[in-house]
Design an enzyme around this catalytic site. Structure first.
Site, mmCIF file in Angstrom:
data_model
loop_
_atom_site.group_PDB
_atom_site.id
_atom_site.type_symbol
_atom_site.label_atom_id
_atom_site.label_comp_id
_atom_site.label_asym_id
_atom_site.label_seq_id
_atom_site.Cartn_x
_atom_site.Cartn_y
_atom_site.Cartn_z
ATOM 1 N N GLY A 32 0.846 -1.222 0.033
ATOM 2 C CA GLY A 32 -0.026 -0.018 -0.056
ATOM 3 C C GLY A 32 0.894 1.344 0.010
ATOM 4 O O GLY A 32 0.263 2.418 0.407
ATOM 5 N N ARG A 47 -3.920 13.440 -3.697
ATOM 6 C CA ARG A 47 -4.435 13.534 -4.878
ATOM 7 C C ARG A 47 -5.916 14.196 -4.753
ATOM 8 O O ARG A 47 -6.479 13.914 -3.780
ATOM 9 C CB ARG A 47 -4.763 12.190 -5.882
ATOM 10 C CG ARG A 47 -3.467 11.592 -5.861
ATOM 11 C CD ARG A 47 -3.568 10.320 -6.937
ATOM 12 N NE ARG A 47 -4.268 9.342 -6.594
ATOM 13 C CZ ARG A 47 -4.251 8.133 -7.082
ATOM 14 N NH1 ARG A 47 -3.428 8.026 -8.325
ATOM 15 N NH2 ARG A 47 -5.016 7.294 -7.024
ATOM 16 N N ASP A 50 -10.358 -0.356 -14.457
ATOM 17 C CA ASP A 50 -10.119 0.256 -13.121
ATOM 18 C C ASP A 50 -9.517 1.455 -13.207
ATOM 19 O O ASP A 50 -9.515 2.402 -12.069
ATOM 20 C CB ASP A 50 -9.661 -0.716 -12.096
ATOM 21 C CG ASP A 50 -8.317 -1.281 -12.628
ATOM 22 O OD1 ASP A 50 -8.297 -1.836 -13.722
ATOM 23 O OD2 ASP A 50 -7.416 -0.817 -11.857
ATOM 24 N N ASN A 51 -8.833 2.181 -14.357
ATOM 25 C CA ASN A 51 -8.142 3.090 -14.456
ATOM 26 C C ASN A 51 -8.753 4.214 -15.168
ATOM 27 O O ASN A 51 -8.472 5.143 -15.785
ATOM 28 C CB ASN A 51 -6.767 2.837 -15.117
ATOM 29 C CG ASN A 51 -5.749 1.974 -14.065
ATOM 30 O OD1 ASN A 51 -5.978 2.209 -12.830
ATOM 31 N ND2 ASN A 51 -4.906 1.391 -14.649
ATOM 32 N N ASP A 59 -4.841 7.872 -12.400
ATOM 33 C CA ASP A 59 -3.789 6.914 -12.148
ATOM 34 C C ASP A 59 -2.410 7.079 -13.056
ATOM 35 O O ASP A 59 -2.395 6.351 -14.184
ATOM 36 C CB ASP A 59 -4.445 5.571 -12.290
ATOM 37 C CG ASP A 59 -5.203 5.213 -11.050
ATOM 38 O OD1 ASP A 59 -5.241 6.075 -10.174
ATOM 39 O OD2 ASP A 59 -6.284 4.179 -11.235
#
Length: 520
Positions: free
Chosen positions: A134, A191, A268-269, A278
């Site tokens: 992570g 972000r 997913d991006n 991303d």
């Protein structure tokens, strides 16, 4: 530091399990998490523009509280960090549950009637981290921090960045996935975006046949980010899909305009708002090449190559259509929308290319002229940014053989401008000069318009790597120099001419300057 906290996403169904253990999450849009405390956090850079967008004063940004909140060492009062649950198709294959494995959503802030979601990248494990830690490292964090803000000032739809920080921890990474792992400086990027919802947020719910939560997510997204479509119903869900498609196409058109290659366009991006999201193994097109990809993982099949990005957007939209189908109940409207995207894309692409070429009148042969240029640009290695920027200096009443420096300055090997290559370029320029005769604007007027769409300064791959190399030595001045340069990419900035240059030879095959892995 006082923020106007407005938590909207957390009104959606939550994962009841509060443990930070890797698991499959069902019937939920997110899981609560706690950021990992860092050893010795240090803020390296702050975007004053984003700071002001969130309502944070310059004085507050220098406080310990700012440092601690935006490195995950303290949780802002009255908030609960969380990680989003989503799935995705990776390199064309369904990967199942993915989720925020490296991102921790802190909270949402409303300032001057705008909603901003704030997220840390690299703040520790979440239930979606699988076997990963992570965390993030400095090199990838610098790249994301600089590029997301640079893209905004280029006029490309994008997520933003508030701050770049060192965690003070060391993180183990295998840069090229070749078995040579090493410790690197840990870092955290803050972000910011109106929302970080992705296509994959809808896909995972549809895959799990959780239509109830799927509808709640769709209604939430429409009510908060597409309110002009009206009260959610079957017709509105279809209109929502159409607009997501058009926004996504607009985004990829802008990528092609400036020469950006995302590198890993998995579903997913893909942002549901049509934002570039991303910044992983992205790259900047230097030598014009529709077949180039910056991603080592994609080296063999080149699925996400520069010239294939529009097709991938269409493929991803097809998967989103499948995810939304349970809410609409009929395929015809979705199919019609998907089929229309091709025509919409080609229209927008031609309009964009005409603007780069300074063509503003209507001519039925413009598509042929553009197609011929794209082929000619592949004859020899030609720097995209320099070519299009220099093209604005063309004088339509002057023969090309008296203006060849405009082209030669963009060639990586000027000696190749000979024989068949020279003949092909001469042929194209003769047609281009003839086409310019149909324009009513003066050379100067055309130049000014072309320079508004053809940037002079972009974050070339080697420039980002230079900043990374300096930062590894503890020197962070170049980060700010590039940050300030890229805030005005279309301006001449005479004191920055050194950055308007072709990629140096040393960077051609250097790790970080040509190909990158997803490791960060």
């Amino acid at each position: 530091m006082r923020l106007n906290i407005t938590n909207t996403f957390t009104s959606l169904p939550a994962d009841p399990d509060k443990e930070n253990t890797r698991r499959q999450v069902i019937n939920a849009c997110y899981s609560t998490v706690t950021p990992k405390k860092t050893a010795q956090p240090q803020i390296l850079h702050i975007s004053d523009e984003m700071r002001e967008n969130l309502g944070i004063s310059e004085e507050e940004s220098k406080s310990e509280k700012f440092r601690d909140v935006f490195t995950g060492n303290k949780i802002y009062s009255g908030t609960q960090p969380y990680a989003m649950c989503y799935g995705g198709h990776q390199f064309g294959h369904w990967a199942g549950q993915l989720g925020d494995g490296r991102a921790t959503n802190l909270f949402e802030v409303t300032h001057q009637d705008k909603l901003w979601a704030v997220q840390l990248k690299g703040a520790g494990e979440t239930p979606y981290s699988r076997s990963a830690d992570g965390l993030a490292v400095l090199r990838s964090s610098i790249r994301e921090y600089l590029m997301s803000e640079a893209m905004f000032h280029l006029g490309v739809p994008t997520t933003r960045a508030l701050s770049l920080a060192l965690s003070g921890d060391q993180v183990m990474r295998d840069v090229m996935y070749d078995g040579n792992s090493a410790y690197e400086k840990g870092a955290i990027v803050t972000r910011v975006a109106p929302s970080f919802i992705r296509f994959g947020n809808f896909e995972i719910l549809a895959a799990n046949n959780d239509v109830v939560t799927l509808q709640k997510l769709a209604d939430y997204t429409i009510e908060n980010f597409y309110p002009h479509l009206g009260t959610p119903n079957k017709k509105v869900y279809l209109e929502f899909f159409k607009e997501v498609g058009e926004r996504s196409l607009d985004m990829v058109i802008e990528w092609l305009r400036v020469g950006f290659v995302h590198g890993v366009m998995n579903t997913d991006n893909m942002s549901i708002l049509g934002l570039t999201i991303d910044y992983g193994p992205y790259g900047w097109l230097e030598g014009f090449d529709f077949g180039w990809t910056p991603n080592t993982t994609d080296r063999e099949h080149k699925r996400y190559r520069f010239g294939n990005q529009a097709e991938i957007v269409a493929w991803n939209l097809y998967k989103l259509a499948n995810a939304l189908y349970p809410l609409i109940g009929e395929a015809e409207g979705l199919q019609n929308a998907l089929e229309s995207f091709s025509a919409i894309y080609h229209q927008k692409y031609e309009k964009m290319m005409k603007s780069k070429l300074g063509l503003f009148e209507t001519d039925t042969n413009d598509k042929e002229l553009i197609d011929q240029l794209n082929k000619t640009l592949h004859l020899v290695e030609t720097d995209m940014t320099i070519f299009f920027r220099n093209l604005s200096n063309i004088e339509k009443d002057k023969p090309f053989d008296q203006q060849t420096d405009i082209l030669l300055d963009a060639f990586y090997h000027e000696e190749e401008f000979d024989g068949k290559v020279k003949e092909e370029w001469q042929n194209w320029f003769d047609k281009y000069l003839a086409r310019l005769e149909k324009e009513t604007q003066s050379d100067q007027q055309r130049k000014e318009k072309m320079n508004q769409v053809n940037p002079k300064y972009v974050l070339r791959n080697y420039m980002a790597q230079l900043a990374i190399d300096e930062a590894d030595k503890g020197n962070y001045e170049l980060i700010d120099e590039l940050f300030q340069l890229l805030k005005k990419p279309y301006d001449e900035q005479e004191d920055a001419e050194k950055w308007f240059a072709k990629r140096p030879d040393w960077a051609r095959h250097k790790v970080g300057c040509s190909m990158l892995s997803c490791s960060s």
